[in-house]
Design a protein around this motif. Structure first.
Motif, PDB file in Angstrom:
ATOM      1  N   UNK A 365       5.069 -20.816 -28.319  1.00 16.57           N
ATOM      2  CA  UNK A 365       4.191 -21.959 -28.103  1.00 16.57           C
ATOM      3  C   UNK A 365       4.177 -22.948 -29.261  1.00 16.57           C
ATOM      4  N   UNK A 366       4.337 -22.442 -30.487  1.00 19.47           N
ATOM      5  CA  UNK A 366       4.303 -23.286 -31.686  1.00 19.47           C
ATOM      6  C   UNK A 366       5.527 -22.979 -32.549  1.00 19.47           C
ATOM      7  N   UNK A 367       6.727 -23.260 -32.047  1.00 16.05           N
ATOM      8  CA  UNK A 367       7.949 -22.840 -32.747  1.00 16.05           C
ATOM      9  C   UNK A 367       8.129 -23.443 -34.136  1.00 16.05           C
ATOM     10  N   UNK A 368       7.701 -24.695 -34.338  1.00 16.44           N
ATOM     11  CA  UNK A 368       7.906 -25.335 -35.641  1.00 16.44           C
ATOM     12  C   UNK A 368       7.143 -24.600 -36.734  1.00 16.44           C
ATOM     13  N   UNK A 369       5.852 -24.336 -36.490  1.00 13.38           N
ATOM     14  CA  UNK A 369       5.036 -23.639 -37.493  1.00 13.38           C
ATOM     15  C   UNK A 369       5.513 -22.197 -37.639  1.00 13.38           C
ATOM     16  N   UNK A 370       5.829 -21.564 -36.513  1.00 11.39           N
ATOM     17  CA  UNK A 370       6.289 -20.172 -36.551  1.00 11.39           C
ATOM     18  C   UNK A 370       7.550 -20.036 -37.392  1.00 11.39           C
ATOM     19  N   UNK A 371       8.458 -20.986 -37.260  1.00 16.26           N
ATOM     20  CA  UNK A 371       9.706 -20.927 -38.021  1.00 16.26           C
ATOM     21  C   UNK A 371       9.465 -21.166 -39.512  1.00 16.26           C
ATOM     22  N   UNK A 372       8.498 -22.015 -39.837  1.00 15.28           N
ATOM     23  CA  UNK A 372       8.165 -22.246 -41.244  1.00 15.28           C
ATOM     24  C   UNK A 372       7.624 -20.974 -41.884  1.00 15.28           C
ATOM     25  N   UNK A 373       6.761 -20.276 -41.171  1.00 12.99           N
ATOM     26  CA  UNK A 373       6.208 -19.036 -41.688  1.00 12.99           C
ATOM     27  C   UNK A 373       7.274 -17.949 -41.760  1.00 12.99           C
ATOM     28  N   UNK A 374       8.154 -17.917 -40.770  1.00  7.74           N
ATOM     29  CA  UNK A 374       9.219 -16.922 -40.757  1.00  7.74           C
ATOM     30  C   UNK A 374      10.167 -17.110 -41.923  1.00  7.74           C
ATOM     31  N   UNK A 375      10.446 -18.355 -42.274  1.00  8.21           N
ATOM     32  CA  UNK A 375      11.408 -18.615 -43.336  1.00  8.21           C
ATOM     33  C   UNK A 375      10.973 -17.997 -44.660  1.00  8.21           C
TER      34      UNK A 375
END
Length: 428
Positions: A365-375
């Motif tokens: 649902x929120x891929x941009x934020x999720x990817x930032x946290x994952x990085x």
């Protein structure tokens, strides 16, 4: 209109917030976005404003609520014990009630249908296991991804990156374990040797396909320690996905089904901390029952003196899921479980106080934020130079494993009980 019950609940609970700001540095979205409206304190103020009629329940308000990961890190450090998890769930329920507003566009019709088809009847996922295994063996899914045909669809991309599907095993009387011929779970897996008790195992929904290795490993270790494991046929999804999207009625229906399925058992074992929280807080095991994370249960179990565990002289990174750390407060048990493996060194993954970005369906649902946290997680794993990372929640495991795969980092991500079972002799 806001329901009177939800309105009063939100007002009463949000009034407990004293706006001290101690939660801010613990909130993943605040740290990433630097926006007060995307902090726990800011969201609570917005909730109160909507409940009191000072703020409109519009698309902008919905956006700030949807950006919350429900990691509940704020709840764990709140000096006034504000029940933030309940607040955000109730607020999302209010949003979901606005069927003609921007809330209607939060999920596509096909995704709603998919959830109803699979989450409410997870045995259908068991039937899909062979199909997915067939597609994986022929590498058709990865082939579609290489051609760029599924990159824009987050769910299809996620499916293409799933680990190799495994099957439930059939535990033989002599203790030898083989794959089940029909790919289904047996209702009972008998204890081996001296019987010490009986437990029920919660399978979940998506985990029936994506995390069979952990479920097999749990059964294997429990059997070896003398516990008979029951798999109630009528169990279903824990309801967390519905709960955190505001569909409280649907979540409640699943809770009632699980209560009936597990009614006769005093111990219910969960292998995913996110499911464990939902089962525990919804009272699935009843007043006399007990929901326990597999690592916690195994550390309290007896019989280890008769178990041979092969050594593994490796550094094992330990990721602490938010549900395990902030809600269950049981993050110490995976370290203790890994410590049972001779030579293994359990080391905390740097930044364990921050969410990885999986958060149920948040990464969709929120891929941009999720990817930032994952990085942030990917960077710390890479710097560690470790070969193994263990985590106690399937959503986190898949999210982190996908990130490592995309970055070309060869670190095995698995549940701590899976690593333990492997050293005890289970071949998956």
């Amino acid at each position: 209109m806001l329901s009177k019950f939800s309105k009063n609940l939100i007002i009463d609970e949000s009034n407990q917030c004293v706006s001290c700001g101690l939660c801010l540095p613990h909130c993943p979205t605040y740290r990433v976005l630097k926006s007060e409206a995307d902090s726990p304190r800011g969201r609570i103020a917005l909730m109160n404003g909507v409940a009191n009629g000072r703020i409109a329940l519009n698309a902008r308000f919905i956006q700030h609520m949807d950006r919350c990961l429900t990691c509940r890190a704020c709840e764990a450090v709140c000096p006034n014990s504000v029940s933030y998890g309940r607040l955000i769930d109730e607020t999302r329920a209010l949003i979901a009630d606005q069927s003609k507003s921007a809330a209607a566009a939060r999920k596509s019709n096909w995704r709603i249908a998919l959830e109803r088809l699979l989450l409410t009847q997870p045995m259908r996922l068991d039937r899909l296991r062979r199909l997915l295994h067939f597609l994986q063996k022929r590498e058709w899914l990865r082939g579609l991804r290489k051609l760029g045909l599924i990159e824009k669809n987050r769910i299809f991309k996620f499916i293409a990156q799933l680990p190799v599907v495994k099957f439930p095993y059939a535990a033989a009387a002599d203790g030898e374990n083989t794959a089940s011929n029909n790919g289904t779970w047996r209702p009972v897996y008998p204890a081996q040797g001296e019987k010490r008790g009986e437990v029920a195992l919660f399978l979940g929904c998506v985990a029936r396909v994506t995390d069979v290795a952990t479920l097999n490993s749990s059964i294997y270790v429990l059997n070896r320690l003398g516990y008979t494991v029951h798999i109630p046929r009528d169990q279903t999804c824990c309801g967390a996905i519905y709960q955190h999207s505001g569909a409280l009625e649907q979540a409640g229906a699943l809770v009632q089904r699980n209560k009936k399925a597990f009614a006769e058992f005093d111990a219910v074992i969960s292998t995913a901390s996110g499911c464990g929280v939902q089962l525990l807080e919804s009272g699935v095991a009843g007043e006399q029952g007990k929901v326990m994370d597999i690592s916690q249960f195994l550390m309290a179990a007896k019989g280890w003196e008769s178990i041979d565990i092969a050594s593994l002289a490796q550094k094992i990174l330990v990721h602490e899921p938010c549900s395990l750390r902030h809600v269950l407060r049981e993050q110490a048990y995976p370290y203790q479980l890994i410590a049972r493996i001779p030579g293994a060194e359990a080391v905390p993954l740097a930044g364990n106080d921050q969410c990885c970005g999986a958060a149920g369906t948040y990464f969709i649902d929120q891929p941009e934020i999720a990817d930032m946290l994952l990085q942030n997680k990917i960077t710390t794993v890479k710097e560690s130079k470790a070969q193994y990372l263990v985590t106690s929640n399937i959503g986190c495991a898949m999210h982190i494993a996908n990130g490592l795969y995309e970055n070309g980092i060869h670190v095995e991500v698995l549940h701590p009980v899976t690593l333990l079972a492997r050293q005890m002799g289970l071949e998956l």
